[in-house]
Motif scaffolding. Sequence first.
Motif, PDB file in Angstrom:
ATOM      1  N   ILE A 117       0.968  -1.007   0.201  1.00 28.31           N
ATOM      2  CA  ILE A 117      -0.195   0.137   0.293  1.00 28.31           C
ATOM      3  C   ILE A 117       0.612   1.411   0.328  1.00 28.31           C
ATOM      4  O   ILE A 117       1.424   1.682   0.987  1.00 28.31           O
ATOM      5  N   GLN A 118       1.039   1.659  -1.164  1.00 30.36           N
ATOM      6  CA  GLN A 118       1.979   3.141  -1.052  1.00 30.36           C
ATOM      7  C   GLN A 118       0.829   4.160  -1.192  1.00 30.36           C
ATOM      8  O   GLN A 118       0.005   4.082  -1.225  1.00 30.36           O
ATOM      9  N   ARG A 119       2.179   5.024  -0.511  1.00 29.25           N
ATOM     10  CA  ARG A 119       0.995   6.841  -0.722  1.00 29.25           C
ATOM     11  C   ARG A 119       0.288   6.994  -1.847  1.00 29.25           C
ATOM     12  O   ARG A 119       1.096   6.797  -3.267  1.00 29.25           O
ATOM     13  N   GLY A 120      -0.616   7.531  -2.259  1.00 32.71           N
ATOM     14  CA  GLY A 120      -1.721   8.057  -3.142  1.00 32.71           C
ATOM     15  C   GLY A 120      -2.242   6.682  -3.809  1.00 32.71           C
ATOM     16  O   GLY A 120      -3.014   6.858  -4.892  1.00 32.71           O
ATOM     17  N   VAL A 121      -2.973   5.710  -3.508  1.00 31.55           N
ATOM     18  CA  VAL A 121      -3.280   4.471  -4.195  1.00 31.55           C
ATOM     19  C   VAL A 121      -4.494   5.034  -4.301  1.00 31.55           C
ATOM     20  O   VAL A 121      -4.807   5.556  -3.242  1.00 31.55           O
ATOM     21  N   ASP A 122      -5.663   4.332  -4.568  1.00 30.73           N
ATOM     22  CA  ASP A 122      -7.070   3.881  -4.386  1.00 30.73           C
ATOM     23  C   ASP A 122      -7.168   2.672  -3.903  1.00 30.73           C
ATOM     24  O   ASP A 122      -6.581   1.618  -4.607  1.00 30.73           O
ATOM     25  N   ILE A 123      -8.016   3.630  -2.868  1.00 29.90           N
ATOM     26  CA  ILE A 123      -8.738   2.551  -2.017  1.00 29.90           C
ATOM     27  C   ILE A 123      -9.855   2.076  -1.724  1.00 29.90           C
ATOM     28  O   ILE A 123     -10.306   3.209  -1.078  1.00 29.90           O
ATOM     29  N   LEU A 124     -10.478   0.966  -1.802  1.00 32.90           N
ATOM     30  CA  LEU A 124     -12.132   1.349  -1.451  1.00 32.90           C
ATOM     31  C   LEU A 124     -12.594   0.248  -0.464  1.00 32.90           C
ATOM     32  O   LEU A 124     -11.839  -0.862  -0.383  1.00 32.90           O
ATOM     33  N   ASP A 125     -13.342   0.714   0.566  1.00 31.87           N
ATOM     34  CA  ASP A 125     -14.225   0.691   1.538  1.00 31.87           C
ATOM     35  C   ASP A 125     -15.024   0.147   1.336  1.00 31.87           C
ATOM     36  O   ASP A 125     -15.760   0.936   2.019  1.00 31.87           O
ATOM     37  N   VAL A 126     -15.410  -1.395   1.397  1.00 35.91           N
ATOM     38  CA  VAL A 126     -16.452  -1.370   1.214  1.00 35.91           C
ATOM     39  C   VAL A 126     -17.448  -2.303   2.665  1.00 35.91           C
ATOM     40  O   VAL A 126     -16.679  -3.165   3.639  1.00 35.91           O
ATOM     41  N   GLY A 127     -18.525  -1.736   2.627  1.00 39.17           N
ATOM     42  CA  GLY A 127     -19.412  -1.929   3.929  1.00 39.17           C
ATOM     43  C   GLY A 127     -18.484  -0.806   5.300  1.00 39.17           C
ATOM     44  O   GLY A 127     -17.710  -1.119   6.083  1.00 39.17           O
ATOM     45  N   CYS A 128     -18.364   0.626   4.262  1.00 37.28           N
ATOM     46  CA  CYS A 128     -17.209   1.565   5.488  1.00 37.28           C
ATOM     47  C   CYS A 128     -17.839   1.010   7.012  1.00 37.28           C
ATOM     48  O   CYS A 128     -17.079   1.781   8.423  1.00 37.28           O
ATOM     49  N   GLY A 158     -14.746   5.084   0.755  1.00 38.47           N
ATOM     50  CA  GLY A 158     -16.020   4.265   1.791  1.00 38.47           C
ATOM     51  C   GLY A 158     -17.143   4.148   1.120  1.00 38.47           C
ATOM     52  O   GLY A 158     -17.772   5.152   1.102  1.00 38.47           O
ATOM     53  N   ILE A 159     -17.588   2.643   1.272  1.00 42.81           N
ATOM     54  CA  ILE A 159     -18.979   2.565   0.595  1.00 42.81           C
ATOM     55  C   ILE A 159     -19.626   1.967   1.650  1.00 42.81           C
ATOM     56  O   ILE A 159     -19.480   0.989   2.122  1.00 42.81           O
ATOM     57  N   ASP A 160     -21.612   2.603   2.620  1.00 45.00           N
ATOM     58  CA  ASP A 160     -22.591   1.978   3.046  1.00 45.00           C
ATOM     59  C   ASP A 160     -23.812   1.750   2.647  1.00 45.00           C
ATOM     60  O   ASP A 160     -24.526   3.080   2.247  1.00 45.00           O
ATOM     61  N   VAL A 161     -24.223   1.129   2.912  1.00 42.05           N
ATOM     62  CA  VAL A 161     -26.028   0.551   3.000  1.00 42.05           C
ATOM     63  C   VAL A 161     -25.972   1.867   3.533  1.00 42.05           C
ATOM     64  O   VAL A 161     -27.552   2.249   3.665  1.00 42.05           O
ATOM     65  N   HIS A 162     -25.965   1.276   4.892  1.00 42.74           N
ATOM     66  CA  HIS A 162     -26.809   1.955   5.616  1.00 42.74           C
ATOM     67  C   HIS A 162     -26.396   3.991   6.434  1.00 42.74           C
ATOM     68  O   HIS A 162     -25.546   4.232   6.619  1.00 42.74           O
ATOM     69  N   ASN A 172     -13.312   9.729   0.591  1.00 41.74           N
ATOM     70  CA  ASN A 172     -14.893  10.217  -0.213  1.00 41.74           C
ATOM     71  C   ASN A 172     -16.498   8.927   0.097  1.00 41.74           C
ATOM     72  O   ASN A 172     -15.314   7.602   0.358  1.00 41.74           O
ATOM     73  N   LEU A 173     -16.716   9.526   0.620  1.00 39.91           N
ATOM     74  CA  LEU A 173     -18.001   8.239   1.326  1.00 39.91           C
ATOM     75  C   LEU A 173     -19.424   8.137   0.612  1.00 39.91           C
ATOM     76  O   LEU A 173     -20.038   9.102  -0.059  1.00 39.91           O
ATOM     77  N   ILE A 174     -19.988   7.101   0.353  1.00 41.82           N
ATOM     78  CA  ILE A 174     -20.978   6.881  -0.867  1.00 41.82           C
ATOM     79  C   ILE A 174     -22.206   6.164   0.012  1.00 41.82           C
ATOM     80  O   ILE A 174     -21.854   5.119   0.687  1.00 41.82           O
ATOM     81  N   GLU A 175     -23.222   6.323   0.061  1.00 41.93           N
ATOM     82  CA  GLU A 175     -24.198   5.718   0.642  1.00 41.93           C
ATOM     83  C   GLU A 175     -24.978   4.799  -0.965  1.00 41.93           C
ATOM     84  O   GLU A 175     -25.728   4.983  -1.279  1.00 41.93           O
ATOM     85  N   GLY A 176     -25.026   3.292  -0.317  1.00 41.40           N
ATOM     86  CA  GLY A 176     -25.107   2.352  -1.588  1.00 41.40           C
ATOM     87  C   GLY A 176     -24.762   1.117  -1.659  1.00 41.40           C
ATOM     88  O   GLY A 176     -23.974   0.753  -0.235  1.00 41.40           O
ATOM     89  N   SER A 177     -25.004   0.061  -2.144  1.00 39.96           N
ATOM     90  CA  SER A 177     -25.146  -1.176  -1.837  1.00 39.96           C
ATOM     91  C   SER A 177     -23.865  -1.211  -2.636  1.00 39.96           C
ATOM     92  O   SER A 177     -23.439  -0.723  -4.041  1.00 39.96           O
ATOM     93  N   GLU A 183     -23.586  -4.138  -4.429  1.00 41.49           N
ATOM     94  CA  GLU A 183     -23.936  -5.304  -5.328  1.00 41.49           C
ATOM     95  C   GLU A 183     -23.926  -4.868  -6.712  1.00 41.49           C
ATOM     96  O   GLU A 183     -24.041  -4.861  -7.809  1.00 41.49           O
ATOM     97  N   GLN A 184     -23.970  -2.977  -6.414  1.00 38.70           N
ATOM     98  CA  GLN A 184     -24.139  -2.587  -8.082  1.00 38.70           C
ATOM     99  C   GLN A 184     -24.256  -1.373  -7.721  1.00 38.70           C
ATOM    100  O   GLN A 184     -24.591  -0.692  -6.738  1.00 38.70           O
ATOM    101  N   THR A 185     -23.185  -0.293  -8.451  1.00 40.23           N
ATOM    102  CA  THR A 185     -22.601   0.773  -7.847  1.00 40.23           C
ATOM    103  C   THR A 185     -22.367   1.886  -9.564  1.00 40.23           C
ATOM    104  O   THR A 185     -22.625   1.142 -10.302  1.00 40.23           O
ATOM    105  N   SER A 186     -21.729   3.101  -9.285  1.00 36.03           N
ATOM    106  CA  SER A 186     -21.805   3.727  -9.978  1.00 36.03           C
ATOM    107  C   SER A 186     -20.598   4.179 -10.964  1.00 36.03           C
ATOM    108  O   SER A 186     -20.292   4.824 -11.118  1.00 36.03           O
ATOM    109  N   ILE A 187     -20.036   3.435 -10.092  1.00 33.56           N
ATOM    110  CA  ILE A 187     -18.219   3.799 -10.240  1.00 33.56           C
ATOM    111  C   ILE A 187     -18.703   3.101 -11.267  1.00 33.56           C
ATOM    112  O   ILE A 187     -18.155   2.265 -11.763  1.00 33.56           O
ATOM    113  N   GLU A 188     -16.983   4.161 -12.013  1.00 32.40           N
ATOM    114  CA  GLU A 188     -16.283   3.792 -13.167  1.00 32.40           C
ATOM    115  C   GLU A 188     -15.241   2.692 -13.015  1.00 32.40           C
ATOM    116  O   GLU A 188     -14.735   2.399 -11.724  1.00 32.40           O
TER     117      GLU A 188
END
Length: 235
Positions: A38-49, A68-72, A91-96, A98-103
């Motif tokens: 894990i290097q500085r500046g890498v892109d990380i997604l925390d599922v169910g953050c 971070g993405i979380d449905v709650h 960056n925080l996203i409310e959603g599931s 199972e299907q996202t609009s992330i590129e």
Amino acid sequence: MFIIQSSNYLQFLAKFGIGGAHPGGINLSKALFEHENIQRGVDILDVGCGTGQTAAYLASFYQANVTGIDVHPLMIEKARQRMQKTHLAVNLIEGSIEQTSIEKESFDFILAESVLAFVNQQRALQEIFRLLKKGGRFIAIEFTLPATLPSQLAQEIQQFYGFESLLTKKDWVTLLQQAGFHNIRIQKNKSISSQHEFHFSQHIEPELLDVMDEHMTMNEKYGKYLDYRIYSCTK
């Protein structure tokens, strides 16, 4: 096939604002990250953050670009409060998941800490695979049955926790392979533990106060079945 009724367990986690609710907690997460590149500046997604404990650590310690993405909605609200307080640009996203609009192919690293048991695992893993860059890494700390359970026992566990399904190690590996992952490694580490972190809501429904006691009862009753494994793999 029975229908899983709404569980108070996830609402309990949200109202109590429990950080590090997954087995091993934040200390296990930190130990796992030490073995990843894990290097500085890498892109990380925390599922169910959740409340953002792990996401905040990754952003501050590794100076990673964390989403971070979380449905709650309450979990996302508490995660936002954490990031505002600590001045972290997560960056925080409310959603599931199972299907996202992330590129597609947006992340170098994706993690899920006791999340996939609560969703449709096949759809979630397909989406995680889509979101990972080629050569990207995925780590999941997930509930894993040591063996197939009688239906009545399985139903009681699923209904209390709200699990989508109960999977064995073989089931998880099959799903990861079907999604396209390779270099799958499985670990079991119970030597690391952490104290839970709490971020209480002002109003907590009385019925949620009993959930912790019920959780402890479930652990005493079904402790030998309530196990987990750490799955790490590559796209």
